[in-house]
Design an enzyme around this catalytic site. Sequence first.
Site, PDB file in Angstrom:
ATOM      1  N   SER A  34      18.701  92.567  19.781  1.00  0.00           N
ATOM      2  CA  SER A  34      17.695  92.225  18.769  1.00  0.00           C
ATOM      3  C   SER A  34      16.442  91.685  19.439  1.00  0.00           C
ATOM      4  O   SER A  34      16.520  91.062  20.514  1.00  0.00           O
ATOM      5  CB  SER A  34      18.284  91.146  17.857  1.00  0.00           C
ATOM      6  N   TYR A  62      22.662  82.767  16.594  1.00  0.00           N
ATOM      7  CA  TYR A  62      22.787  84.235  16.488  1.00  0.00           C
ATOM      8  C   TYR A  62      22.072  84.917  17.657  1.00  0.00           C
ATOM      9  O   TYR A  62      22.627  85.792  18.325  1.00  0.00           O
ATOM     10  CB  TYR A  62      22.203  84.717  15.151  1.00  0.00           C
ATOM     11  N   LYS A  81      23.437  87.304  21.116  1.00  0.00           N
ATOM     12  CA  LYS A  81      22.885  88.570  21.634  1.00  0.00           C
ATOM     13  C   LYS A  81      22.492  88.417  23.099  1.00  0.00           C
ATOM     14  O   LYS A  81      22.749  89.296  23.925  1.00  0.00           O
ATOM     15  CB  LYS A  81      21.675  89.008  20.803  1.00  0.00           C
TER      16      LYS A  81
HETATM   17  P1  NAD Z   1      25.907  94.671   8.805  1.00  0.00           P
HETATM   18  O1  NAD Z   1      26.468  93.324   8.559  1.00  0.00           O
HETATM   19  O2  NAD Z   1      25.440  95.471   7.657  1.00  0.00           O
HETATM   20  O3  NAD Z   1      26.955  95.561   9.638  1.00  0.00           O
HETATM   21  C1  NAD Z   1      27.880  95.012  10.533  1.00  0.00           C
HETATM   22  C2  NAD Z   1      29.250  95.592  10.177  1.00  0.00           C
HETATM   23  O4  NAD Z   1      30.201  95.083  11.106  1.00  0.00           O
HETATM   24  C3  NAD Z   1      29.726  95.209   8.780  1.00  0.00           C
HETATM   25  O5  NAD Z   1      30.136  96.373   8.088  1.00  0.00           O
HETATM   26  C4  NAD Z   1      30.888  94.252   9.011  1.00  0.00           C
HETATM   27  O6  NAD Z   1      31.879  94.383   8.014  1.00  0.00           O
HETATM   28  C5  NAD Z   1      31.385  94.707  10.389  1.00  0.00           C
HETATM   29  N1  NAD Z   1      32.045  93.683  11.207  1.00  0.00           N
HETATM   30  C6  NAD Z   1      31.597  92.448  11.543  1.00  0.00           C
HETATM   31  N2  NAD Z   1      32.464  91.846  12.367  1.00  0.00           N
HETATM   32  C7  NAD Z   1      33.495  92.709  12.566  1.00  0.00           C
HETATM   33  C8  NAD Z   1      34.688  92.693  13.336  1.00  0.00           C
HETATM   34  N3  NAD Z   1      35.026  91.629  14.071  1.00  0.00           N
HETATM   35  N4  NAD Z   1      35.487  93.779  13.322  1.00  0.00           N
HETATM   36  C9  NAD Z   1      35.171  94.870  12.574  1.00  0.00           C
HETATM   37  N5  NAD Z   1      34.053  94.961  11.833  1.00  0.00           N
HETATM   38  C10 NAD Z   1      33.220  93.891  11.837  1.00  0.00           C
HETATM   39  O7  NAD Z   1      24.728  94.472   9.880  1.00  0.00           O
HETATM   40  P2  NAD Z   1      23.605  95.507  10.355  1.00  0.00           P
HETATM   41  O8  NAD Z   1      22.311  95.073   9.803  1.00  0.00           O
HETATM   42  O9  NAD Z   1      24.059  96.898  10.147  1.00  0.00           O
HETATM   43  O10 NAD Z   1      23.581  95.155  11.897  1.00  0.00           O
HETATM   44  C11 NAD Z   1      24.358  95.885  12.837  1.00  0.00           C
HETATM   45  C12 NAD Z   1      24.186  95.257  14.211  1.00  0.00           C
HETATM   46  O11 NAD Z   1      22.786  95.249  14.540  1.00  0.00           O
HETATM   47  C13 NAD Z   1      24.649  93.798  14.280  1.00  0.00           C
HETATM   48  O12 NAD Z   1      25.250  93.581  15.543  1.00  0.00           O
HETATM   49  C14 NAD Z   1      23.356  93.030  14.165  1.00  0.00           C
HETATM   50  O13 NAD Z   1      23.440  91.773  14.796  1.00  0.00           O
HETATM   51  C15 NAD Z   1      22.383  93.948  14.891  1.00  0.00           C
HETATM   52  N6  NAD Z   1      20.985  93.761  14.472  1.00  0.00           N
HETATM   53  C16 NAD Z   1      20.656  93.834  13.139  1.00  0.00           C
HETATM   54  C17 NAD Z   1      19.325  93.625  12.748  1.00  0.00           C
HETATM   55  C18 NAD Z   1      18.955  93.675  11.298  1.00  0.00           C
HETATM   56  O14 NAD Z   1      17.872  93.173  10.958  1.00  0.00           O
HETATM   57  N7  NAD Z   1      19.737  94.260  10.400  1.00  0.00           N
HETATM   58  C19 NAD Z   1      18.342  93.363  13.720  1.00  0.00           C
HETATM   59  C20 NAD Z   1      18.713  93.299  15.054  1.00  0.00           C
HETATM   60  C21 NAD Z   1      20.052  93.514  15.431  1.00  0.00           C
END
Ligand code: NAD
Length: 332
Positions: A124, A148, A152
């Site tokens: 991120s 958080y 990362k």
């Molecule tokens: P999200 O919460 O929609 O998706 C994450 C998924 O992982 C969910 O479906 C959740 O049920 C699953 N999950 C969490 N822990 C788990 C585990 N231990 N075992 C199995 N499944 C698990 O989030 P997103 O927005 O799709 O983000 C995806 C990734 O991208 C994350 O790692 C997040 O930190 C990173 N990210 C997101 C953003 C954003 O703004 N959305 C920005 C930068 C980085």
Amino acid sequence: MKILVTGGAGYIGSHTVVELLESGHEVVIIDDFSNSSGEVLDKISMITDKEFVFYEGDVCDKNFLESVFAKENIDSVIHFAGYKAVGESVANPLKYYRNNIDSTLSLLEVMDNNKVYNFVFSSSACVYGVPDTLPMKEDFPLSPTNPYGYTKLFIEQILKDLSHSNDKWNIALLRYFNPIGAHESGLIGENPNGVPNNIMPYIMRVATGQYDKVHVFGNDYDTEDGTGVRDYIHVVDLAKGHIKAIDYLNSNDGLSIFNLGTGIGHSVMELIKITEKVNDVAVPYVIDERRPGDIDEYYADPSLANEKLGWKAEKDIEDMCRDAYIFAFKNN
Ligand code: NAD
Ligand code: UDP
């Protein structure tokens, strides 16, 4: 190629699964539905009309992962699974360190056991500190401001150490800027539980009449209209970046880091005004206090991803506001 997508039922994961299937990859999804639901899997099938394999389970659980790797001949892994709410990570840091770091360690150990070495990680822009200059490049100083962001940063360090330890590992760290928008079908998108922390889902709740007004956190920032500026990127463009990263790892060794952003900043007021214009809806707002910890402005220099991955964001802010609204309208 057969790609394991952890967190594939989530917001970015589901869009990436669609792009993987549409570019001819086989997909295996693992998710524990801690922040998603099984409905998303049906939507992915409706959009693509293609088959994929799904396992419900916790990525921290090595026995479970071993059982998946024993059944599936995985070539590469994209690791989205993790918790992502900044405020919750401040209130409950152990939950965040445990899930985000444990899931990554378990996955890497099981990959190693099974001789799978291509790994794409969801990092991120929040790993960066407050920038002295813009746009932000991959070699800018790293200094997160919340637990958080530290999960990362720590995972990035683990992956750097792993890559130094043995050149069999091929790793891409993708630093996302602010993903918004939804698949153009309106079938998948972002619909957080409870009150959204992020600006775009909040704007959508107002645009669809669920909330009265957007609370704009400060209009006295050092930006053109005084409201905070970020690099919003369409989630489908972001998803496509992962397909490019998977391809890249097949012909490039070692660890690489890429910013995935558009390189263009937009303010909160611009988001509100553009949402109103492209969807012909009203988005009332009120100016509130600044949110502690927010910075004035940042946006990516995405030129490295452009040059090395052959990837560039194609959708503009109007596409993002339109697609976000179509999804919100259909799913509220
Ligand atoms: P999200 O919460 O929609 O998706 C994450 C998924 O992982 C969910 O479906 C959740 O049920 C699953 N999950 C969490 N822990 C788990 C585990 N231990 N075992 C199995 N499944 C698990 O989030 P997103 O927005 O799709 O983000 C995806 C990734 O991208 C994350 O790692 C997040 O930190 C990173 N990210 C997101 C953003 C954003 O703004 N959305 C920005 C930068 C980085
Ligand atoms: N923001 C806002 N009202 C909200 C949520 C966010 O004005 O209800 C502003 C916030 O101050 C920042 C921008 O919107 O300038 C993006 O915030 P978000 O939480 O979506 O992403 P961040 O960049 O903080 O990860």
